[in-house]
Design an enzyme around this catalytic site. Sequence first.
Site, PDB file in Angstrom:
ATOM      1  CG  ASP A   9     -18.801  27.451 -15.853  1.00 21.67           C
ATOM      2  OD1 ASP A   9     -18.794  27.425 -14.593  1.00 21.67           O
ATOM      3  OD2 ASP A   9     -20.171  27.428 -16.211  1.00 21.67           O
ATOM      4  CB  SER A  10     -19.570  23.607 -13.174  1.00 19.52           C
ATOM      5  OG  SER A  10     -20.337  24.707 -13.031  1.00 19.52           O
ATOM      6  CB  CYS A  72     -16.096  27.854 -12.718  1.00 24.38           C
ATOM      7  SG  CYS A  72     -17.135  27.018 -11.759  1.00 24.38           S
ATOM      8  CD  GLU A 151     -26.133  24.688 -16.324  1.00 23.03           C
ATOM      9  OE1 GLU A 151     -26.228  23.838 -17.241  1.00 23.03           O
ATOM     10  OE2 GLU A 151     -24.905  25.276 -16.299  1.00 23.03           O
ATOM     11  CB  CYS A 183     -21.933  31.883  -9.020  1.00 21.28           C
ATOM     12  SG  CYS A 183     -22.520  30.568 -10.026  1.00 21.28           S
ATOM     13  CG  HIS A 185     -24.369  29.019 -13.595  1.00 23.71           C
ATOM     14  ND1 HIS A 185     -23.092  28.673 -13.656  1.00 23.71           N
ATOM     15  CD2 HIS A 185     -25.191  28.183 -14.535  1.00 23.71           C
ATOM     16  CE1 HIS A 185     -23.031  27.607 -14.246  1.00 23.71           C
ATOM     17  NE2 HIS A 185     -24.212  27.024 -14.727  1.00 23.71           N
TER      18      HIS A 185
HETATM   19  N1  DGL Z   1     -20.649  28.934 -12.629  1.00 27.38           N
HETATM   20  C1  DGL Z   1     -20.144  28.222 -11.146  1.00 27.38           C
HETATM   21  C2  DGL Z   1     -19.451  29.236 -10.527  1.00 27.38           C
HETATM   22  O1  DGL Z   1     -19.108  30.264 -11.253  1.00 27.38           O
HETATM   23  C3  DGL Z   1     -21.303  27.496 -11.114  1.00 27.38           C
HETATM   24  C4  DGL Z   1     -20.882  26.440  -9.914  1.00 27.38           C
HETATM   25  C5  DGL Z   1     -21.761  25.032  -9.981  1.00 27.38           C
HETATM   26  O2  DGL Z   1     -21.695  24.348 -10.929  1.00 27.38           O
HETATM   27  O3  DGL Z   1     -22.225  24.972  -8.769  1.00 27.38           O
HETATM   28  O4  DGL Z   1     -19.427  29.101  -9.313  1.00 27.38           O
END
Ligand code: DGL
Length: 268
Positions: A9-10, A72, A151, A183, A185
């Site tokens: 994931d990012s 992600c 975050e 997303c 997050h």
């Molecule tokens: N968890 C990522 C997603 O599902 C976040 C993306 C991001 O880093 O902006 O899109």
Amino acid sequence: MVRSIGVLDSGIGGLTVVKEIVKSLPNENIIYLGDTARVPYGTRGKDVITQFALEMVDFLLSKDVKFLVVACNTISAVCLDKIIAVSPVPVLGVIDPTVDHALKTSKSKRIGVIGTRATIGSGIYETEIKQKDNKAQVVVASCPLFVPIAEEGLGDHPGTRLIAKDYLSIFKDQDVDTLILGCTHYPLLSNTIKEVLGENITLVDSAKPAAETLEVMLQEKGLLNNGSLSGKLEIHVTDAPQRVQIIAEQFLGDPLPGGLKEVVLANL
Ligand code: DGL
């Protein structure tokens, strides 16, 4: 040596997916990589997201993982095809399982989707939902501030409610009965999103659908770990200040087993 499932994931949002994988597949070893040094990805362009994602894939493949889960939505939306093209092991993105789950959940087939700018801009949710049900109506909104809010661990903050009210106002008169949190997050903002939208909208996120599909795919490919020992979870991030450790525990819903391991990727 029992091979692990690689999850990327990012940032640390993908730990919401890891949590569900651990629940449904407790014997599997998991190696997670979150690019905490470069999050968010969703505000960046396709080429940069692809380059970053392929660097993470390289790292996980160097650990000899048996399967890759792209936890992600942004990476899944922008460059899942590129990852599949370079990967010698099977790859699962989160969008397909999430769409299937939303279509099963929605009675009215009026579905809302929120995600990062890159995910919403890719149009992938509308395309996939309509491919699977051409009568479904889809309403989308990007919520770029939700990733840094998650975050920072501010999902339930009163300021977040104000931002959510603004981002989500589009859904008020659209009669959607299901909202995809597109997303990984966003589950950390579920309480606030529910408060803003009310009880009549069911929230669907990627975590459970992805974990369920992973189990089916591992079974089909003969990759399930049938041993009786509990699996190990290794969490790697590209930057690990203490704040990340604390928030990672919130995402995972548990203390971190071995702490966080720091990794340096090629172009960092
Ligand atoms: N968890 C990522 C997603 O599902 C976040 C993306 C991001 O880093 O902006 O899109």
